[in-house]
Design a protein around this motif. Structure first.
Motif, mmCIF file in Angstrom:
data_model
loop_
_atom_site.group_PDB
_atom_site.id
_atom_site.type_symbol
_atom_site.label_atom_id
_atom_site.label_comp_id
_atom_site.label_asym_id
_atom_site.label_seq_id
_atom_site.Cartn_x
_atom_site.Cartn_y
_atom_site.Cartn_z
ATOM 1 N N VAL A 19 -16.892 -1.665 -40.947
ATOM 2 C CA VAL A 19 -17.347 -1.115 -39.668
ATOM 3 C C VAL A 19 -16.178 -0.422 -38.993
ATOM 4 C CG1 VAL A 19 -19.161 -2.829 -39.342
ATOM 5 C CG2 VAL A 19 -16.889 -3.262 -38.406
ATOM 6 N N GLY A 20 -16.484 0.528 -38.125
ATOM 7 C CA GLY A 20 -15.451 1.169 -37.333
ATOM 8 C C GLY A 20 -15.088 0.271 -36.161
ATOM 9 N N CYS A 21 -13.848 0.351 -35.727
ATOM 10 C CA CYS A 21 -13.422 -0.464 -34.587
ATOM 11 C C CYS A 21 -12.255 0.208 -33.867
ATOM 12 C CB CYS A 21 -13.052 -1.871 -35.038
ATOM 13 S SG CYS A 21 -11.698 -1.929 -36.183
ATOM 14 N N ASP A 22 -11.944 -0.315 -32.705
ATOM 15 C CA ASP A 22 -10.843 0.199 -31.900
ATOM 16 C C ASP A 22 -9.520 -0.238 -32.525
ATOM 17 O OD1 ASP A 22 -8.977 0.894 -30.000
ATOM 18 O OD2 ASP A 22 -10.081 0.015 -28.317
ATOM 19 N N PRO A 23 -8.655 0.703 -32.901
ATOM 20 C CA PRO A 23 -7.380 0.344 -33.520
ATOM 21 C C PRO A 23 -6.511 -0.574 -32.653
ATOM 22 C CG PRO A 23 -7.753 2.705 -33.692
ATOM 23 C CD PRO A 23 -8.828 2.157 -32.808
ATOM 24 N N ALA A 24 -6.678 -0.513 -31.340
ATOM 25 C CA ALA A 24 -5.871 -1.360 -30.451
ATOM 26 C C ALA A 24 -6.180 -2.840 -30.660
ATOM 27 C CB ALA A 24 -6.124 -0.976 -28.999
ATOM 28 N N TYR A 25 -7.373 -3.148 -31.130
ATOM 29 C CA TYR A 25 -7.768 -4.540 -31.350
ATOM 30 C C TYR A 25 -7.842 -4.907 -32.822
ATOM 31 C CZ TYR A 25 -8.980 -4.217 -26.460
ATOM 32 O OH TYR A 25 -8.924 -4.025 -25.110
ATOM 33 N N ASN A 26 -7.312 -4.040 -33.683
ATOM 34 C CA ASN A 26 -7.382 -4.281 -35.125
ATOM 35 C C ASN A 26 -6.072 -3.923 -35.812
ATOM 36 O OD1 ASN A 26 -8.831 -5.113 -37.462
ATOM 37 N ND2 ASN A 26 -9.185 -2.974 -37.990
ATOM 38 N N ASN A 27 -4.959 -4.228 -35.186
ATOM 39 C CA ASN A 27 -3.634 -4.019 -35.769
ATOM 40 C C ASN A 27 -3.421 -2.578 -36.234
ATOM 41 O OD1 ASN A 27 -1.106 -4.995 -36.322
ATOM 42 N ND2 ASN A 27 -1.659 -5.922 -38.273
ATOM 43 N N GLY A 28 -3.990 -1.610 -35.490
ATOM 44 C CA GLY A 28 -3.775 -0.194 -35.772
ATOM 45 C C GLY A 28 -4.774 0.448 -36.715
ATOM 46 N N PRO A 40 -11.817 -8.702 -37.182
ATOM 47 C CA PRO A 40 -10.671 -7.833 -36.918
ATOM 48 C C PRO A 40 -9.356 -8.482 -37.358
ATOM 49 C CG PRO A 40 -11.395 -8.859 -34.888
ATOM 50 C CD PRO A 40 -12.374 -9.263 -35.952
ATOM 51 N N ASP A 41 -8.369 -7.647 -37.615
ATOM 52 C CA ASP A 41 -7.038 -8.104 -38.013
ATOM 53 C C ASP A 41 -6.219 -8.395 -36.757
ATOM 54 O OD1 ASP A 41 -4.745 -8.684 -39.413
ATOM 55 O OD2 ASP A 41 -4.228 -6.595 -39.812
ATOM 56 N N CYS A 42 -6.598 -9.484 -36.081
ATOM 57 C CA CYS A 42 -5.891 -9.902 -34.875
ATOM 58 C C CYS A 42 -6.169 -11.383 -34.639
ATOM 59 C CB CYS A 42 -6.323 -9.077 -33.662
ATOM 60 S SG CYS A 42 -8.020 -9.392 -33.156
ATOM 61 N N ALA A 43 -5.492 -11.953 -33.676
ATOM 62 C CA ALA A 43 -5.658 -13.375 -33.393
ATOM 63 C C ALA A 43 -6.844 -13.648 -32.488
ATOM 64 C CB ALA A 43 -4.384 -13.919 -32.757
ATOM 65 N N GLY A 44 -7.493 -12.627 -31.981
ATOM 66 C CA GLY A 44 -8.616 -12.800 -31.064
ATOM 67 C C GLY A 44 -9.888 -13.227 -31.781
ATOM 68 N N LYS A 68 -8.581 1.683 -37.969
ATOM 69 C CA LYS A 68 -9.865 2.081 -37.385
ATOM 70 C C LYS A 68 -11.049 1.442 -38.105
ATOM 71 C CE LYS A 68 -8.314 6.613 -35.871
ATOM 72 N NZ LYS A 68 -8.514 8.056 -35.999
ATOM 73 N N ILE A 69 -10.782 0.711 -39.188
ATOM 74 C CA ILE A 69 -11.850 0.112 -39.987
ATOM 75 C C ILE A 69 -11.574 -1.376 -40.170
ATOM 76 C CG2 ILE A 69 -12.961 0.124 -42.253
ATOM 77 C CD1 ILE A 69 -12.151 3.119 -42.373
ATOM 78 N N ALA A 70 -12.627 -2.192 -40.019
ATOM 79 C CA ALA A 70 -12.499 -3.638 -40.192
ATOM 80 C C ALA A 70 -13.627 -4.147 -41.086
ATOM 81 C CB ALA A 70 -12.569 -4.339 -38.835
ATOM 82 N N PRO A 71 -13.394 -5.245 -41.805
ATOM 83 C CA PRO A 71 -14.489 -5.839 -42.571
ATOM 84 C C PRO A 71 -15.443 -6.575 -41.636
ATOM 85 C CG PRO A 71 -12.516 -7.176 -42.796
ATOM 86 C CD PRO A 71 -12.134 -5.955 -42.004
ATOM 87 N N ALA A 72 -16.677 -6.710 -42.083
ATOM 88 C CA ALA A 72 -17.679 -7.458 -41.323
ATOM 89 C C ALA A 72 -18.608 -8.147 -42.313
ATOM 90 C CB ALA A 72 -18.466 -6.528 -40.403
#
Length: 111
Positions: free
Chosen positions: A41-50, A73-77, A52-56
């Motif tokens: 899926v597409g995502c905001d790079p600010a919340y995915n370690n830079g 997302p690739d983050c601790a959130g 634009k794409i994240a697994p779902a």
């Protein structure tokens, strides 16, 4: 490529997907969404370690092109639930404005 009929034609697709003799190749079957499969899926790079794409992970299938998914997302959130997101053909189609990125998914490339 040989001009005479392939001597292996009766075995095409059983169990092989490629014939070295005549260069026949079976087309891969179309992928169908099901609960538990991984998509991009597409995502905001600010919340995915830079990125634009994240697994779902698919959590609900509405149709062949419309699903619900839990974004990882690739983050601790926390992860994010997306509902009624629609299919696009390529990862490049996930790039674009925020609204277009947020409500689209695609299959990861086959490896």
């Amino acid at each position: 490529m040989p001009t005479e009929p392939c001597p292996n034609a009766e075995f095409h697709g059983k169990p092989h997907r490629y014939c070295q003799y005549c260069d026949w190749m079976e087309a891969p079957a179309a992928q169908m969404p099901s609960v538990g499969r991984v998509v991009f899926v597409g995502c905001d790079p600010a919340y995915n370690n830079g990125s634009k794409i994240a697994p779902a992970v698919i959590t609900r299938v509405w149709s062949d092109v419309c699903i619900n998914a839990r974004v990882l997302p690739d983050c601790a959130g926390p992860s994010e639930q997306r509902t009624s997101i629609t299919h696009v053909d390529t990862v490049d189609d996930l790039e674009g404005d925020d609204l277009n990125r947020t409500y689209r998914w695609t299959w990861p490339p086959r490896v």
